[in-house]
Enzyme design. Structure first.
Site, PDB file in Angstrom:
ATOM      1  N   GLY A 104       0.778  -1.246   0.000  1.00 39.88           N
ATOM      2  CA  GLY A 104       0.000   0.000   0.000  1.00 39.88           C
ATOM      3  C   GLY A 104       0.796   1.276   0.000  1.00 39.88           C
ATOM      4  O   GLY A 104       0.214   2.356  -0.156  1.00 39.88           O
ATOM      5  N   GLU A 144       4.728  -5.915   2.705  1.00 43.52           N
ATOM      6  CA  GLU A 144       4.571  -6.528   1.380  1.00 43.52           C
ATOM      7  C   GLU A 144       4.480  -5.453   0.294  1.00 43.52           C
ATOM      8  O   GLU A 144       3.466  -5.355  -0.400  1.00 43.52           O
ATOM      9  CB  GLU A 144       3.295  -7.385   1.343  1.00 43.52           C
ATOM     10  N   PRO A 145       5.506  -4.655   0.106  1.00 41.27           N
ATOM     11  CA  PRO A 145       5.399  -3.578  -0.877  1.00 41.27           C
ATOM     12  C   PRO A 145       5.557  -4.082  -2.309  1.00 41.27           C
ATOM     13  O   PRO A 145       6.395  -4.935  -2.591  1.00 41.27           O
ATOM     14  CB  PRO A 145       6.569  -2.657  -0.513  1.00 41.27           C
ATOM     15  N   GLY A 146       4.731  -3.598  -3.194  1.00 47.06           N
ATOM     16  CA  GLY A 146       4.857  -3.917  -4.615  1.00 47.06           C
ATOM     17  C   GLY A 146       5.090  -2.643  -5.403  1.00 47.06           C
ATOM     18  O   GLY A 146       6.191  -2.346  -5.858  1.00 47.06           O
ATOM     19  N   ARG A 147       4.026  -1.847  -5.494  1.00 48.59           N
ATOM     20  CA  ARG A 147       4.047  -0.620  -6.285  1.00 48.59           C
ATOM     21  C   ARG A 147       5.228   0.299  -5.937  1.00 48.59           C
ATOM     22  O   ARG A 147       5.898   0.834  -6.823  1.00 48.59           O
ATOM     23  CB  ARG A 147       2.742   0.135  -6.031  1.00 48.59           C
ATOM     24  N   ARG A 151      -4.464   0.004 -16.551  1.00 45.15           N
ATOM     25  CA  ARG A 151      -4.788   0.823 -15.379  1.00 45.15           C
ATOM     26  C   ARG A 151      -5.683   2.022 -15.699  1.00 45.15           C
ATOM     27  O   ARG A 151      -6.636   2.286 -14.961  1.00 45.15           O
ATOM     28  CB  ARG A 151      -3.514   1.277 -14.654  1.00 45.15           C
ATOM     29  N   TYR A 165      -9.066   1.695 -13.610  1.00 45.80           N
ATOM     30  CA  TYR A 165      -9.116   2.497 -12.379  1.00 45.80           C
ATOM     31  C   TYR A 165      -9.140   3.989 -12.649  1.00 45.80           C
ATOM     32  O   TYR A 165      -8.877   4.770 -11.737  1.00 45.80           O
ATOM     33  CB  TYR A 165      -7.889   2.233 -11.494  1.00 45.80           C
ATOM     34  N   CYS A 180     -10.598  -2.369 -29.776  1.00 52.01           N
ATOM     35  CA  CYS A 180     -12.005  -2.061 -30.098  1.00 52.01           C
ATOM     36  C   CYS A 180     -12.830  -1.922 -28.836  1.00 52.01           C
ATOM     37  O   CYS A 180     -13.706  -2.758 -28.551  1.00 52.01           O
ATOM     38  CB  CYS A 180     -12.574  -3.142 -31.003  1.00 52.01           C
ATOM     39  N   GLU A 181     -12.531  -0.929 -28.049  1.00 47.98           N
ATOM     40  CA  GLU A 181     -13.248  -0.639 -26.806  1.00 47.98           C
ATOM     41  C   GLU A 181     -13.210   0.867 -26.593  1.00 47.98           C
ATOM     42  O   GLU A 181     -12.141   1.487 -26.732  1.00 47.98           O
ATOM     43  CB  GLU A 181     -12.540  -1.281 -25.596  1.00 47.98           C
TER      44      GLU A 181
HETATM   45  N1  LLP Z   1      -0.240  -7.430  -0.043  1.00 48.94           N
HETATM   46  C1  LLP Z   1      -1.504  -7.759  -0.386  1.00 48.94           C
HETATM   47  C2  LLP Z   1      -2.246  -8.701   0.440  1.00 48.94           C
HETATM   48  C3  LLP Z   1      -2.083  -7.186  -1.525  1.00 48.94           C
HETATM   49  O1  LLP Z   1      -3.339  -7.505  -1.860  1.00 48.94           O
HETATM   50  C4  LLP Z   1      -1.337  -6.268  -2.310  1.00 48.94           C
HETATM   51  C5  LLP Z   1      -1.919  -5.658  -3.505  1.00 48.94           C
HETATM   52  C6  LLP Z   1      -0.022  -5.962  -1.909  1.00 48.94           C
HETATM   53  C7  LLP Z   1       0.496  -6.551  -0.771  1.00 48.94           C
HETATM   54  C8  LLP Z   1       0.855  -5.000  -2.665  1.00 48.94           C
HETATM   55  O2  LLP Z   1       0.333  -3.724  -2.600  1.00 48.94           O
HETATM   56  P1  LLP Z   1       1.155  -2.452  -3.138  1.00 48.94           P
HETATM   57  O3  LLP Z   1       2.376  -2.261  -2.282  1.00 48.94           O
HETATM   58  O4  LLP Z   1       1.521  -2.709  -4.544  1.00 48.94           O
HETATM   59  O5  LLP Z   1       0.176  -1.336  -2.988  1.00 48.94           O
HETATM   60  N2  LLP Z   1      -3.821  -3.479  -9.822  1.00 48.94           N
HETATM   61  C9  LLP Z   1      -4.000  -2.355  -8.919  1.00 48.94           C
HETATM   62  C10 LLP Z   1      -3.415  -2.629  -7.563  1.00 48.94           C
HETATM   63  C11 LLP Z   1      -3.974  -3.879  -6.922  1.00 48.94           C
HETATM   64  C12 LLP Z   1      -3.286  -4.212  -5.627  1.00 48.94           C
HETATM   65  C13 LLP Z   1      -3.689  -5.556  -5.161  1.00 48.94           C
HETATM   66  N3  LLP Z   1      -3.076  -5.953  -3.934  1.00 48.94           N
HETATM   67  C14 LLP Z   1      -3.411  -1.115  -9.556  1.00 48.94           C
HETATM   68  O6  LLP Z   1      -2.940  -1.188 -10.696  1.00 48.94           O
HETATM   69  O7  LLP Z   1      -3.457  -0.037  -8.972  1.00 48.94           O
END
Ligand code: LLP
Length: 410
Positions: free
Chosen positions: A235, A268-271, A307, A311, A337-338
């Site tokens: 998040g 759990e960082p992704g973004r 995205r 969103y 085609c959307e």
């Molecule tokens: N942990 C859990 C349990 C999650 O569900 C997620 C993301 C993360 C960690 C990683 O979150 P982050 O650090 O990336 O915010 N596709 C959407 C985002 C969906 C996120 C789903 N869960 C977008 O493009 O904005």
């Protein structure tokens, strides 16, 4: 948004020391490009801001093997949400003990695979899953570590499609259910209840909802001293434009760490690791004036970057070669085609012509992983610029027409 890696140098857009026009010329467009330097500096910033936390990169943001390997080698564990992601992480060299396995609907087959590989943590958010997991732990494994995912019934400040912590969401278990599970732990002799997991949403625009969720966790676990780990999920936000104000990683850490004292922390960082390390290069196929608007039709569309369509997300769109002249307002669209195949609404750019190359910025997270073959469009290749910033390589080739039909029988 531009940053220390993705910036203009001598009028040309670069990724560290590499001119993006060179990649576009050699690999073609559309193509994703990622900066190793930027993703590692993002990871290091998170490691420094949360010094005692275990950082598990959320593979769902970008699961290319080279990206996973780079982050694993720099000390990250992995947050996986399917057996497929665990498989990828293992191929990339992760120690299985450094994998947390999350997910709202894990199948028995996936749980079995994760157990047999020795995954470190199971984030569980379903009572039936708990029973299944308990019954599957065989004699070979004495017990597994479980973190129950709390649904704290808190609405985070983010887009409604990526908020997960409100009471009506499918995610997590409510506090009463968790209390009851923890009170009746003997029902699950093969599970060790050592953690609580929360993830209230992605791209959190402030830390206050996370603080509230952590307070709810602390209240819940007060009678249960065996809970020594709090997993606060992902998040951490990134700015997608100069006027998007979000807390820095350091500010986020300062807001929540004091609450977590005495606990082991998992993140759990992704973004926040990969979004601003990546971009999507595309070329203008055609321009046309219609209905009072100017359209630039790209060779990339919602199949490559969904995205904006899904969103209403904003990605800055900039030319690969800095141009002078008055900017004009353009609708940047894809070829799919959307009607929702719009990559940028009312984008202000210097006059565009067919053949111009553009970059869609901050596209490293939830870009390629969400790409599809809709309209029988091959998915784009991915390029990684090396840690020293001077070399680059294709880390996933462009799909071919044969790839499109490879899984079909008959
Ligand atoms: N942990 C859990 C349990 C999650 O569900 C997620 C993301 C993360 C960690 C990683 O979150 P982050 O650090 O990336 O915010 N596709 C959407 C985002 C969906 C996120 C789903 N869960 C977008 O493009 O904005």
């Amino acid at each position: 948004m531009l940053n220390s890696s993705i910036r203009y140098a001598g009028g040309r857009l670069v990724c560290d020391g590499v001119a993006l026009a060179d990649i576009a010329a050699q690999v073609g467009t559309p193509v994703y490009v990622y900066s190793t330097m930027r993703m590692l500096s993002n990871l290091r910033r998170i490691q420094a801001a949360f010094p005692n936390a275990h950082i598990h990169y959320s593979a769902k943001a970008n699961a290319n093997l080279s990206i996973l390997r780079t982050l694993i080698n720099a000390g990250a564990g992995i947050d996986a949400v399917s057996a497929g992601e665990i498989h990828r992480a293992l191929l990339a060299g992760v120690n299985p003990a450094d994998v947390v396995f999350a997910g709202v609907g894990k199948t028995g087959q996936e749980l079995f695979y994760a157990l047999s590989q020795g995954v470190g943590w199971f984030n569980v958010e379903n009572v039936e899953e708990l029973r299944l997991l308990n019954s599957m732990v065989g004699t070979a494994i004495s017990s597994v570590r479980v973190a129950l995912r709390l649904n704290p019934d808190i609405t985070a400040n983010t887009h409604r499609h990526i908020a997960t912590g409100h009471g009506k969401a499918k995610f997590g278990l409510n506090a009463d259910t968790i209390r009851s599970i923890l009170t009746h732990q003997d029902d699950y002799p093969n599970l060790r209840f050592n953690g609580i997991h929360i993830h209230i949403g992605s791209q959190l625009h402030d830390a206050s909802a996370t603080q509230a969720a952590i307070r709810a966790v602390l209240e819940l676990i007060d009678p249960f001293p065996e809970i020594t780990t709090i997993n606060i999920g992902g998040g951490l936000p990134v700015p997608y434009s100069a006027d998007e104000v979000v807390p820095t990683i350091e500010a986020f850490a300062a807001a929540i760490l004091p609450l977590l004292e005495g606990y082991d922390i998992i993140l759990e960082p992704g973004r926040s690791i990969i979004a601003d390390a990546g971009l999507l290069l595309a070329r203008v196929q055609y321009v046309k004036d219609q209905g009072g608007a100017k359209f630039a039709i790209l060779d990339a569309g919602m199949t490559d970057l969904i995205r904006p369509a899904l969103y209403e997300a904003h990605h800055e769109i900039v030319p690969l070669v800095e141009k002078g002249g008055a900017p004009e307002v353009v609708q940047v669209v894809g070829p799919v085609c959307e009607t929702t195949d719009v990559l940028g609404r009312d984008v202000s750019v210097p006059r565009l012509e067919a053949g111009d190359s553009l970059a869609l910025l901050t596209a490293g997270a939830y870009g390629m992983v969400m790409a599809s073959n809709y309209n029988a469009r091959p998915r784009p290749p991915e390029v990684l610029v090396s840690a020293d910033g001077n070399a680059w390589s294709v880390i996933r080739r462009r799909e071919s027409w044969d790839d499109l039909v490879a899984a079909e029988l008959g």
